[in-house]
Structure formats: structure tokens, C-alpha cells
Design a protein around this motif. Structure first.
Motif, PDB file in Angstrom:
ATOM      1  N   GLY A   1      43.347  -1.251  55.588  1.00 33.45           N
ATOM      2  CA  GLY A   1      44.335  -2.330  55.443  1.00 33.45           C
ATOM      3  C   GLY A   1      45.291  -2.324  56.621  1.00 33.45           C
ATOM      4  O   GLY A   1      44.906  -2.000  57.750  1.00 33.45           O
TER       5      GLY A   1
ATOM      6  N   VAL B   1      39.261   3.871  46.735  1.00 31.91           N
ATOM      7  CA  VAL B   1      37.812   4.098  46.765  1.00 31.91           C
ATOM      8  C   VAL B   1      37.154   3.513  45.518  1.00 31.91           C
ATOM      9  O   VAL B   1      35.962   3.194  45.523  1.00 31.91           O
ATOM     10  N   ASN B   2      37.918   3.349  44.443  1.00 30.65           N
ATOM     11  CA  ASN B   2      37.355   2.769  43.221  1.00 30.65           C
ATOM     12  C   ASN B   2      37.572   1.261  43.095  1.00 30.65           C
ATOM     13  O   ASN B   2      37.206   0.671  42.080  1.00 30.65           O
TER      14      ASN B   2
ATOM     15  N   PRO C   1      42.015  -0.935  39.935  1.00 26.93           N
ATOM     16  CA  PRO C   1      40.799  -1.666  40.323  1.00 26.93           C
ATOM     17  C   PRO C   1      40.327  -2.603  39.214  1.00 26.93           C
ATOM     18  O   PRO C   1      40.495  -2.294  38.022  1.00 26.93           O
ATOM     19  N   VAL C   2      39.723  -3.701  39.595  1.00 24.40           N
ATOM     20  CA  VAL C   2      39.152  -4.665  38.650  1.00 24.40           C
ATOM     21  C   VAL C   2      38.187  -3.950  37.707  1.00 24.40           C
ATOM     22  O   VAL C   2      37.287  -3.233  38.159  1.00 24.40           O
ATOM     23  N   GLY C   3      38.388  -4.144  36.407  1.00 22.12           N
ATOM     24  CA  GLY C   3      37.455  -3.608  35.419  1.00 22.12           C
ATOM     25  C   GLY C   3      37.381  -2.090  35.375  1.00 22.12           C
ATOM     26  O   GLY C   3      36.387  -1.519  34.948  1.00 22.12           O
TER      27      GLY C   3
ATOM     28  N   LEU D   1      32.272   1.047  51.943  1.00 24.47           N
ATOM     29  CA  LEU D   1      31.916   2.441  52.248  1.00 24.47           C
ATOM     30  C   LEU D   1      30.404   2.668  52.107  1.00 24.47           C
ATOM     31  O   LEU D   1      29.788   3.336  52.940  1.00 24.47           O
ATOM     32  N   MET D   2      29.818   2.101  51.059  1.00 25.09           N
ATOM     33  CA  MET D   2      28.371   2.244  50.877  1.00 25.09           C
ATOM     34  C   MET D   2      27.614   1.573  52.030  1.00 25.09           C
ATOM     35  O   MET D   2      26.600   2.092  52.512  1.00 25.09           O
TER      36      MET D   2
ATOM     37  N   PRO E   1      36.199  -2.267  43.903  1.00 27.75           N
ATOM     38  CA  PRO E   1      34.796  -2.616  44.180  1.00 27.75           C
ATOM     39  C   PRO E   1      34.516  -2.931  45.649  1.00 27.75           C
ATOM     40  O   PRO E   1      33.515  -2.466  46.188  1.00 27.75           O
ATOM     41  N   ASP E   2      35.375  -3.697  46.312  1.00 25.14           N
ATOM     42  CA  ASP E   2      35.010  -4.051  47.677  1.00 25.14           C
ATOM     43  C   ASP E   2      35.178  -2.893  48.650  1.00 25.14           C
ATOM     44  O   ASP E   2      34.445  -2.797  49.641  1.00 25.14           O
TER      45      ASP E   2
ATOM     46  N   ALA F   1      34.717  -1.871  60.120  1.00 28.25           N
ATOM     47  CA  ALA F   1      34.848  -1.709  58.669  1.00 28.25           C
ATOM     48  C   ALA F   1      35.825  -0.579  58.344  1.00 28.25           C
ATOM     49  O   ALA F   1      36.581  -0.655  57.375  1.00 28.25           O
TER      50      ALA F   1
ATOM     51  N   ARG G   1      34.533   0.153  47.836  1.00 31.50           N
ATOM     52  CA  ARG G   1      33.320   0.944  47.600  1.00 31.50           C
ATOM     53  C   ARG G   1      32.101   0.287  48.259  1.00 31.50           C
ATOM     54  O   ARG G   1      31.263   0.966  48.863  1.00 31.50           O
ATOM     55  N   ARG G   2      32.024  -1.035  48.141  1.00 29.64           N
ATOM     56  CA  ARG G   2      30.910  -1.736  48.798  1.00 29.64           C
ATOM     57  C   ARG G   2      30.937  -1.477  50.300  1.00 29.64           C
ATOM     58  O   ARG G   2      29.909  -1.180  50.920  1.00 29.64           O
TER      59      ARG G   2
ATOM     60  N   GLN H   1      39.197  -1.883  58.459  1.00 33.02           N
ATOM     61  CA  GLN H   1      39.443  -2.773  57.317  1.00 33.02           C
ATOM     62  C   GLN H   1      39.775  -1.974  56.058  1.00 33.02           C
ATOM     63  O   GLN H   1      40.662  -2.373  55.297  1.00 33.02           O
TER      64      GLN H   1
END
Lengths: 586, 586
Positions: free
Chosen positions: B416, B340-341, B328-330, B349-350, B343-344, B410, B346-347, B413
Motif C-alpha cells: 500500500g 495476508v488474509n 478481511p471479507v468473509g 502473494l500466490m 483475499p486480494d 506487486a 493473498r491472491r 502494491q
């Protein structure tokens, strides 16, 4: 069973008034592209789309593709339709004459492909993948490879595939494990399994040319150790004649939500002695070559978003006109009127229509940029156009496919209960559309491309240039429609604020709001496209088609552009919270 | 194949902290509903949902319902699962003891039904329709009809259906043509065809009780000439024994996008001598009786929106934890981590999670209002609660089902490419969800109810009361979270502006922006629900579940409430343009 009629009036309007077809055909290399020729191509494509390809859409969904005794069968009529494209030379529209193509602009080809995808998305994937294969070999293949493969691929006698994905390597291509072992004759033997291979096998063409990503024995790990190979289904002799069956086979086909007739194959390379392949370009540069072709593939999938939306809209509009149901609220007209006159059905149709016209503007503009980037005599203009194409590509792919899903779902809704019944056909578009936000890079991957590579890396310089261009459109619009101009101007300011916010964020937080930013930018550029169309339309306000264009542009302003403030607020506020929850608390 | 685990922690939290289960069980008539009993009911329902009903969801999708030789077969295991519900008395949870029910609150039943629908939406439609039939007969049937039908329907030995729709009468029930002819013995003979009849026929129960809308010979035209009849599949003798087969038959089943195992029947009444039926209540008041039951039916479909969202979320979360793909980025954590880690992911899922918790708050609150409206000793409190239930119902149905579709998409999505493969199961939720915005009144019909009947008719008085309640929540929230409180307050102000705008519009223009207004109000009340949950959660901030609730509420504020400004702008600006285009220019 539903019909399709190519929206030629709007296609011509956008080609001419927005995408500058005349300027494109004036570029060096397009000398043959006279207005008469381009126009007759559009007319003829419209006939083939409506008369040959569209009628196969429902049978394709019902029959699907099947693997039996090692052969993949496609639905009744599929092969005949493919033959029509081959005989008409349609696959070579935008390819150079030296390989048998017509040498016409990409922009014109995009208009034709729009019709193919609207008519039958599962079918149109075959020419789409084949054109991608041509691009790869033309761009990076040896003279020998070009001579061997391009004429037959350009004609469509052979078709092409892209073999990237593996079970453990989806978005993460660094994880590819397929092996390529050098043979003594300079060729290679490939071993491995690829999944999700579109048109991976079928009997519609004499041969299938697989482009395959694989690792050489001494390759470095990760993305810098991946090479690109050509692996034909049947080996090709020096004389061009087809030889033995290569060691590549379709192991199974997927059962999918939509595009049933597009065979999505698990491909097994090297189950026996190894699949014979030849290296494209240099070793370990395969991913670089693939990414160079991404603009084309991603723009093509974005086009599918437009196409499926157009098809869903046409079907919903027809149903809304024919379905009589109750007296619309506040209706003063005839008693028996279609639900098209119910306020919310009309709102839904207008919402679909304005987004379709905005998408068409964006996609055709991006397609024109590709022509300029490749053909303009001035290197500065070429570089500018490439920059624009690079910037617009994630919007074309990411935004248009999301909108394609939105519009296809709205099409189901207009049908009410009938929309949920498969015989009606609206549900097929809804199912078919669902893949477009996933393949060729999910919406999140497009958004990361837009934010991480194309916004953060240059501190927002390129995107500021695009925003300045939109601001200039808003200025020009003021004389035509001050209210819409003000709305577009304010939306551009909100976007600038979002860019400033993004460039100040750590990468991880920027990525956490990348999809909302992509939605914001797509919505904004869509607004610019509608503004440009309104300005062009007002040149002849007495024309009814053009007068309608102005109403549609204003509707876009009031019903779609209004979303931008909220997205800007979200980007401003929401990046930090995305990762705030411990993972086990999700 | 995916599993389902009832989210008991959140269900309990919302029942207790938001919907006031203790206050509801303290109402007269619920003396038996001790905390121990309600809790053991939730625990047991969770077990049945997970262990018995959920495992049938995929087989239901694959096998579907079939009509052969006049009989409708359901998938393997269906009948056994139904028997479990019958034997446990689950169908009678909220019905009075005099008909064999448990006499427990509607609120508790809603929590149980949430689990059924999450486990298997196609299955749970059967108890849903049967409960609706009980409500109709209990509310409007004669003593004789009650005695004949209610005990068996309450137990679930017999099931029920609603026969409203005809080919030319969908949303427009005034167009109903099914005829009811009086017979000499006081009964009636019915003739006509009904379509889209959920669980119209099957072999899971001994008898099926059809509620049928039809016209008497002397009935006035339009909605005031429609009567309601009971037409059993098997005639019932005076001793309660089943007699001859009635003249009602399943003519065909629909092939649908989703809920394949729910038999959606074309029902033929009176193909021979006429289907024997008895009149419910008074002649020509059938539609009135049906509308009186609408709150229950619409709240049940709204609940399906929540349920399918919860199921899609659980499946996406499981996949996101298990699927390893790239770094994952960063990301500073372990190398091999789930998507799940990213960022998108996680966004996404939230975003799913916060909407689910907001929906649960709204739906449970509306369910509690129904209990208060029926059981509170104070007439004023009953009337207030009924007003609230009436106002919330279009939001429960219209907003929750739209969100259910959004969340199910979602969920695809997050998967994938695997999301598009039917074996994965994510696509089934996406397909199943699609009906919820259509049946029991489309989103547009909910929106017209909200705007035309419940906002314009009283000049906005009732909705102003709701907005004042939300403003009060925002005030109380200030001490807990000033930023979210300010956002909720501003959103409430924007909603007030929209109400003022709507009440000044002609009906036709108000209806043209009714769906955006419904989206605005749903989003706002969802925000209030999250605010109330945050306040309740902060009573014990050291509890990890409750601490997570606060984060989720803030996420809702930043990622969902932010949409309200744009919707308010749209309502302010866009009503006039909806109908501006001549119809032929669409």
C-alpha cells in the motif's frame, strides 16, 4: 528534459464525438459555455500546460519538497506557476459563479486537468486536492463555512488537503484515533497525527484548509463514529482576515519513489493547546461525506493514469523517431531510420496509444455522466447518469492507473538503456505513476467496490445494464467493422459469464478474483470506447486523423480485447484456490 | 530495512526433482561433487547471502557509487563482502581446477548466484561480469592470456568487464567505432569511448580486466569487422606483477533508476597514447566470440529476474503478515489478523509465489542443459542439450525478467502507501528490477532471437520438439491432476497454432508479434515446470511443503496459464496491424 504538447486533436475528438460536450453544455446552468469559449479554454490550457507547468516537471523531481525550520519549500518556479493558475481563475473552472467560479462543466475541467497532470503530476496534485476540498465544503459545509472558505479556495489563494490516513488507519478508516474535543464557543480542539497528507504544508498559498477526520468524545466505535472538521493553517477572523497560526504543524515529509515535489506530510494536530476546527455537517457522518466525494477524487486519480501515460507516450515516440539503431527487420525504406520502424518498438507504441485513447474515452464519458447527474432537468436521467458514474468510477480509478503504470513502463522500455538513466526523464514517469494504483484506494479496493458493492449487492443488475449497452455498441459496429464487432460481442458474452459466476460466489471468493474482474471490465469498456470512436471516425473517412483512429481501434481489438477470454477463464476457475494454502506455507 | 532468507527448501526441491542434480553431478568431470559437498555449499552460500551481502543492499542504494579524483568509490562494507567471496573461492565454483576453480556444475553455481542476486543485485553484478570475462578468455584466449588473467579472475582478486556499447551502438553493435591500432610488439593500442560499462571502475580489486570490442584499421565494415581485445586497468608484467596504469579511465558514472551501487561507467580508452590491449582469438571474429558467451550472460540476467522476484516476495509476505488492517471479507478467524488474509493480498502473494517457482524451474532446467551440453560423454546428448539451452535462453532472459518486474511491482502494491516510501525498501526492488528487461538484450531482442533465429529458420522444428515434450508432460500429469493436465494440453495446442501461424508470416510481421509469442512460450514452459513439480511432489503427498507445491501448481494453471489463449488469439490476428499506421500519425 522532455517537452509536452497537449493532444488537442484527440481531446476535442473524444469531448465531441464520444462524451457529447454539446449535450453537456446545453444543460441548464451551462449557458455561458459556448463552443468558442470552451475551445479557447482548451487552447489556453494547452499553452499553460506546455509553457509554464511542464518545464517544471524535471526540476520538481530533482529538487523535491523540503522541510526546514518548520517551513516546507517547493522547487524553484513552483509558486510562479501556481500564481498563473490563480490569476487565470483556472481552479474555479467548474465551480459555481456564486463562489467566484466559472460555472463550466466538469467534463471540460477534466480535459484541462488532464493537461495539468500530464505536464507535471506532482504539481497538479495541489489543484486536485484543493478542488476536492471545495467539493466537500460546498456539499456539506454551513453557510458560514462556505462564505469563509470557498471564495479563497475557488480562486486558489488558499489550498486544501484531505486528512484521512493515520499510521494504523490506512485502507481501514474505522481505526482512526484523532480526537476532536468540543470547546465552549462551539468550535473543537483536535489532537492526533495524520500521515500521507498531500500538500499538507507549503508556502505557495496564504492559507491551507485542512479537512480532517476525527472522533468526538462520545462517538460510537468504528466507521459510524467519525466526524469531519475544517482546520485552517491560519485562523480566519469574522472579517475574513488571517489571524493566528493554528496548532497544526508539518512534522516531517516522506522520501518517496516519485512525485518528489508534492509534499507528502506527516501532520501533527494539537501538539500544544489543540488545533481549532469547526464541524462539517453533522457529527459522526464524516465518513459518509468523504465517500460522497470519492467519485471526484477517484476519477481524478484515474485521470492521472491517463495523463502520465500520455506524457510517457509522447516522450517514447519522440525518442523512437530520433534514435537511429540498425536496420529494422524486413525494412524497405531509407537506411537511416528511427527505431520507430522496428516492429516491436512500433507494436509497443501502438499498444500504448490505443490504451491511452481507450482511457480517454472512458474517463471523459464518466466525467460527462457526473455533469448529467448534477445538471439534467429530468430526475430519471440524473439517476441513470449517477448509476453509470458510480459503476464507471472503480474502472476509471482502478483500470486507468494500472494502464498508466503499464504505459509508463513501456515508455522506459522503448528507450532501451537510456530509459534507466535518470537524466532521460522516462524513469520519472515510471516512478511517478507508481503511486496512482495505491492512493485514493488501491486497485483491490476499487475492485471490491466494483464486485461487492456494485455487482453482488444488486445481483448484477446494474452491470448487466452496462453490458447490454456494450452489446448495443457491438451491434452498431457491425456495419462498420464486422470483425471488431464480433470480437467485442464475444468479449461482452465472456463478461456476462463472469458476472453470473461472481454473483453465485460467497463474498470471500468473489473478492479473491475481484481485481481480475476489474481488469476484465476495464478492458471491455475500453473496447467499447474504441468501438464508439471508430464509428464516429468513419463519418469522415478521408480525414487522416480519423482514419488513424479506426486503425487504432482495430489494434485495440486484436492486441488488448483478446485478453478477456483468459480473464474470464481465470474468474471461472480460480476463486477457490486463492485461499487454499495454509498461511504458514506461503 | 528488510532481511533475506535463502529459500533452500525450494532450491533443493527444484535442483533435485526437476533439474536432476544427481544426474549432473554424475557427469564426467564432476567426480568431487558429492551430495554432502553440494549441500554444504548451498548452506554456506545461504549464510553469506543472508548475513554478509543482503545487509548491504539498502546502504548500496542510498550511498551508490561515486567518481571523485579519478577514483570510483563503492559503499561502506562493499569491499569486505567482496573479500569474503574471494577468500571462500566462491567466484571459481564452476571453473576448472587448472585455473584455481572448484570444478563444480554450472547448475550448482546458478543456485548460489540466485542467492547473491536476491541478497543484493547491485553487488552480485560484479561476480556475474567477472565470470563472464573468465568464460571469454577460457573459451577464446591464448595460453598466455589464460595463464596471465584466469587465475586472478577465477579467484576474484581481479574483476572483469564487458565493453560493447557505444553512444551510437547499443543493440546495433555493427555501429561500433572504437579503434584498435597494431603496435610493433604485437599488441594493440585502443582508442574510443564505451558506455554502460558495469563495474567499469572501482577499488575493490587490484586490477580490472576489460574485454573490449573494437575495429582494426583494415577491418571490413559492419559486424564482420569487429575484434575482441583484453585491456587491463594495470598492465601485467611477464612475471604476473602489476605494472603501469593503462590508458583507460572512467570518464563518468551514470545516475540510474536503480542498482545505484553498481558503477555504470563511461570508459575512455586511449585519451593519451592509446590503451594497450591484446587480441583475443582471431581478428574480426569478436562478435562471434561475444555471441558464444551470450547464453551465459543472458541466463544470468534471467536469473536476476527470479532473484529480485524472490526478494520482493519475501518482503511483501513479511509485511502482509505483520500489517493489521481491517477485517478481511468473509473472515471467520481472529479479529486481529494480518492483511495476508485479505483475499486480494493473498491472491497477489500466490500469483507472485507461483511465478517464482515456475521461473526457478525454467532457469535451473536451462542451467542443467548447459552442464549436459558441456560434459555429457555422448555427442548426441550434448547436441540435444545445447539445442534445448539455445531454445530456453531467450525465455530465461526475456520471460523471467518481465516476470521479475511484475513481481517487484506487486510487492510494492502489497505494501500500500508504505510501498511508495523509500525507507520501506520495496521500491528499491521495483527500481532495481527495471534494468533486467533492458541489458544483455532487451525483451524484444530475446523475442526476435526466439522467433526469427530459433523458430522461423528451421520451420519450427526445434520448437515443435519442445512442444512435444510439454505435451508429454501433460500426458503424464493426467493421472495426477486431470484438470491441470487438460489446461496444459490445451495451452500446448494453442502454442502449436501460434508456431504454425508464425512460420507462415513474412519476417517483419513475425517480429511484430515476437514479444507476445515469447510471453506465450514463457508462460507455457513455466506451466510445464509447475506440472513437473506437481508430479514430483505427489511422490510424498503427506509432506506439507510438497502438498503446498501441488496447490501452487494448480494456482499457476488457473491464474497464469489461462493467459495463453488470448496471446494465441493476438498472434493469430495482430501481426498485420502493427505497422498499419503511417508513422506521422502515431
Amino acid at each position: 528534459m522532455t517537452s509536452y504538447t497537449a493532444p488537442l486533436a484527440d481531446i476535442r475528438f473524444v469531448l465531441n464525438s464520444l462524451a457529447g460536450l454539446a449535450d453537456i453544455t446545453a444543460l441548464p446552468g451551462f449557458e455561458d459555455a459556448s463552443p468558442d469559449l470552451t475551445d479557447s479554454i482548451l487552447e489556453e490550457a494547452a499553452k499553460i500546460a506546455a509553457g509554464t507547468i511542464a518545464p517544471l516537471n524535471r526540476v520538481g523531481d530533482l529538487e523535491g519538497a523540503h522541510l526546514k525550520d518548520g517551513k516546507v519549500s517547493l522547487p524553484e518556479g513552483w509558486r510562479q506557476a501556481w500564481d498563473v493558475l490563480v490569476e487565470g481563475g483556472w481552479n474555479g473552472l467548474a465551480f459555481p459563479a456564486e463562489f467566484g467560479g466559472m460555472g463550466l462543466p466538469n467534463l471540460l475541467n477534466v480535459a484541462v486537468q488532464e493537461m495539468w497532470h500530464s505536464a507535471n503530476m506532482a504539481f497538479a496534485l495541489c489543484p486536485m486536492l484543493t478542488q476536492g476540498t471545495v467539493n466537500a465544503i460546498a456539499g456539506y459545509g454551513s453557510d458560514d463555512q462556505k462564505a469563509t472558505y470557498l471564495p479563497k479556495l475557488v480562486s486558489g489563494e488558499w489550498t486544501g488537503t484531505m486528512n484521512l490516513t493515520e499510521p494504523a488507519a490506512g485502507s481501514d478508516l474505522a481505526a482512526i484515533r484523532t480526537r476532536a474535543v468540543p470547546a465552549e464557543d462551539g468550535s473543537f480542539r483536535l489532537f492526533g497525527q495524520k500521515i500521507f497528507i498531500t500538500y499538507g504544508d507549503h508556502e505557495m498559498a496564504e492559507n491551507i484548509v485542512h479537512l480532517v477526520l476525527a472522533r468526538l468524545p462520545d462517538a460510537p466505535p468504528g466507521v459510524k463514529g467519525i466526524s469531519l472538521f475544517i482546520v485552517p493553517k491560519f485562523l480566519v477572523g469574522a472579517d475574513g482576515a488571517l489571524g493566528a497560526r493554528n496548532d497544526v504543524a508539518c512534522a516531517s515529509l516522506e522520501h518517496k519513489l516519485g512525485i518528489h515535489a508534492s509534499p507528502t506530510a506527516v501532520m501533527a494536530f494539537g501538539e500544544n493547546q489543540g488545533a481549532v476546527g469547526t464541524l462539517v455537517g453533522q457529527a459522526n457522518r464524516g465518513l459518509e461525506y468523504m465517500f460522497a466525494m470519492m467519485n471526484h477524487a477517484r476519477q481524478s486519480v484515474g485521470l492521472q493514469g491517463l495523463s502520465i501515460a500520455e506524457r510517457a507516450y509522447q516522450q517514447a515516440l519522440t525518442y523512437a523517431r530520433e534514435r537511429i539503431q540498425g536496420r529494422p527487420v524486413g525494412w524497405n525504406g531509407e537506411d537511416r531510420t528511427g527505431i520507430v520502424n522496428h516492429p516491436d518498438v512500433r507494436r509497443t507504441l501502438m499498444d500504448m496509444k490505443c490504451r491511452i485513447e481507450a482511457m480517454r474515452g472512458l474517463i471523459y464519458k464518466a466525467a460527462a455522466a457526473v455533469d448529467i447527474a448534477h445538471h439534467h432537468p429530468d430526475a430519471t436521467r440524473r439517476a441513470e447518469a449517477q448509476l453509470l458514474a458510480d459503476l464507471l468510477t472503480p474502472l476509471v480509478k482502478g483500470w486507468s492507473t494500472e494502464i498508466g503504470n503499464f504505459v509508463a513502463s513501456a515508455g522506459v522500455q522503448v528507450h532501451g538503456g537510456m530509459g534507466f538513466i535518470e537524466e532521460t526523464g522516462a524513469a520519472q514517469h515510471f516512478r511517478d505513476a507508481r503511486i496512482t494504483t495505491i492512493y485514493e484506494g488501491t486497485t483491490a479496493i476499487q475492485a471490491n467496490d466494483l464486485v461487492l458493492r456494485k455487482t453482488l449487492r444488486d445481483g448484477g443488475a446494474a452491470i448487466d445494464g452496462l453490458l447490454a449497452d456494450i452489446a448495443a455498441t457491438a451491434d452498431r459496429l457491425t456495419a462498420h467493422d464486422a470483425a471488431l464487432a464480433a470480437r467485442l460481442g464475444a468479449a461482452t458474452q465472456a463478461a456476462k459469464g463472469s458476472v453470473r459466476c461472481l454473483v453465485g460466489l460467497p463474498q470471500r471468493e468473489a473478492a479473491a478474483v475481484a481485481v481480475p474482474f476489474l481488469e476484465l471490465m476495464g478492458t471491455l469498456v475500453g473496447g467499447q470506447m474504441m468501438a464508439e470512436q471508430l464509428i464516429a471516425a468513419q463519418a469522415a473517412p478521408s480525414d487522416r486523423f480519423l482514419a488513424a483512429k479506426s486503425v487504432t481501434a482495430r489494434f485495440y481489438g486484436e492486441h488488448v480485447l483478446t485478453r478477456i477470454d483468459g480473464l474470464a477463464q481465470l474468474i471461472q476457475a480460480g476463486a477457490g484456490l486463492v485461499m487454499a494454502l495454509d498461511e504458514d506455507l506461503l
